[in-house]
Design an enzyme around this catalytic site. Structure first.
Site, short mmCIF file in Angstrom:
data_model
loop_
_atom_site.label_atom_id
_atom_site.label_comp_id
_atom_site.label_asym_id
_atom_site.label_seq_id
_atom_site.Cartn_x
_atom_site.Cartn_y
_atom_site.Cartn_z
N ARG A 225 9.31 9.79 -52.86
CA ARG A 225 9.73 10.24 -51.93
C ARG A 225 10.59 11.35 -51.48
NH1 ARG A 225 14.06 6.72 -51.98
NH2 ARG A 225 15.17 7.46 -49.80
N GLY A 246 3.31 12.71 -55.12
CA GLY A 246 4.10 13.60 -55.21
C GLY A 246 4.89 14.15 -53.97
N HIS A 247 6.56 14.28 -53.88
CA HIS A 247 7.14 14.24 -52.67
C HIS A 247 6.50 15.02 -51.92
CE1 HIS A 247 9.46 18.07 -54.37
NE2 HIS A 247 8.71 17.75 -54.01
N GLY A 248 6.56 14.47 -50.57
CA GLY A 248 5.87 15.36 -49.11
C GLY A 248 4.37 15.30 -48.68
N SER A 266 3.96 18.08 -51.34
CA SER A 266 3.44 18.77 -49.65
C SER A 266 1.84 19.20 -49.24
CB SER A 266 4.05 20.06 -49.72
OG SER A 266 5.27 20.26 -49.79
#
Length: 351
Positions: A225, A246-248, A266
């Site tokens: 998340r 990975g997150h983002g 990201s």
């Protein structure tokens, strides 16, 4: 398994038949393994020689390959792979799903919303405020967290874990033991007052994970998340097994991600991006649309639209190939350098 006449199958998959229209097709197989009654296909030129030896009843081929068939009937299609896929659907179909119904051994919180014709198998858990669309299938051991949303016609195989507030779209398939919406690797490294040394301090992961429509996710994948906002898997994207997002991260539409790929936080991708097995992407990168990344490449910089990259660190594939060819010459070059060093030493002694 029922059979179908070759002429009927040809019409069904949009192919032109050359051969026996009354031949009966009962199944599908590879060129090497096929026998009488089997349909096969040729899509990869490395298997062209097998056209001469296959025992298949018929083979789906391109117009260019039709003349290479030896003795068997052919179904000629502009896209043999897709035409064969259509035949597979007709002859074999997809995996049968369990009967509709809620098992008494499943737990569904009274505040959860369950759509029509859902199937929830034993030991699945649906948390408070979660919402299941129509015709959702939860296999044994699935966990649906608080206020998570599962779209219509979505299937979650055994052991899938969907964390709180995650959103999964319509017609999604998630295979066994995949986790969606777990906390990302978000830490601030600092020495707080009272600490005897620098430590990693967890940042609350306040965002969520969003999976679009018509996505398929393989087994044992992890989709973090976001700390803020959402991690997004775009519509129509397909992930193989053991993929880590990975997150983002924001994946575009119709990406194809092969096994053991890792994408750091990201990073964003455009539409129709393909990544071979074991590709690694650093964080905060921008990968354009229609990009192909070769297996085992390690990407450290942005990639513009439409390019093909490979190698470690990744570069345009033409450059990566030159690097590999140069590396193969290193042993010979090392021998030449040693010979030159000896020659120079000999010349210096004469001076």
């Amino acid at each position: 398994m029922s059979s179908i006449k070759l002429v009927e199958l040809a019409e069904m998959i949009g192919a032109t038949l050359q051969g026996d229209p009354d031949a009966e097709i009962v199944g599908c197989a590879t060129l090497e393994d096929a026998g009488p009654g089997d349909l096969s296909f040729l899509n990869n030129p490395r298997y062209t020689d097998q056209l001469a030896t296959t025992k298949a009843e018929a083979v789906v081929v391109s117009p260019d390959d039709a003349k290479r068939a030896n003795g068997c009937s052919v179904l000629i299609a502009d896209n043999p792979y897709f035409a064969f896929r259509q035949a597979m659907v007709k002859l074999h179909g997809f995996r049968p799903q369990p009967a509709v119904g809620i098992s008494p051994q499943a737990y569904i919180d009274e505040t959860a919303i369950v759509g029509e014709l859902c199937t929830v198998r034993p030991f699945a858990y649906v948390a408070p405020g979660a919402r299941l669309g129509d015709r959702v299938i939860l296999y044994p051991g699935c966990y649906i967290g608080k206020k998570a949303v599962i779209g219509n016609d979505t299937t979650l195989h055994p052991g899938v874990c969907v964390y709180d507030r995650s959103v999964i779209g319509d017609r999604v398939t998630v295979h066994a033991n995949t986790v969606i919406g777990e906390d990302g690797l978000g830490y601030a490294t600092a020495q707080r007052d009272g600490d005897d040394e620098v430590r990693h301090h967890k940042i609350p992961q306040a965002g969520n994970a969003v999976v679009g429509n018509d996505v398929e996710i393989g087994a044992n994948c992890s989709i973090d998340r976001a700390a803020l906002g959402s991690t997004v898997i775009g519509d129509g994207t397909k992930l193989s097994d053991n993929v880590v997002i990975g997150h983002g991260v924001k994946l575009g539409r119709f990406n194809m991600i092969v096994a053991h790929v890792g994408i750091a936080g990201s990073t964003t991708t455009g539409d129709f991006v393909t990544m071979g097995g074991q590709v690694g992407l650093a964080g905060h990168l921008k990968i354009g649309s229609h990009v192909t990344i070769a297996a085992d490449a390690k990407v450290m910089t942005d990639i513009p639209d439409g390019e093909t990259w490979g190698g470690t660190p990744a570069t345009p594939l033409s450059d990566a190939k030159r690097v590999v060819l140069s590396q193969k010459r290193v042993p010979a070059m090392a021998s030449q350098i040693k010979a030159l060093e000896r020659r120079i030493a000999e010349l210096e002694q004469r001076l």
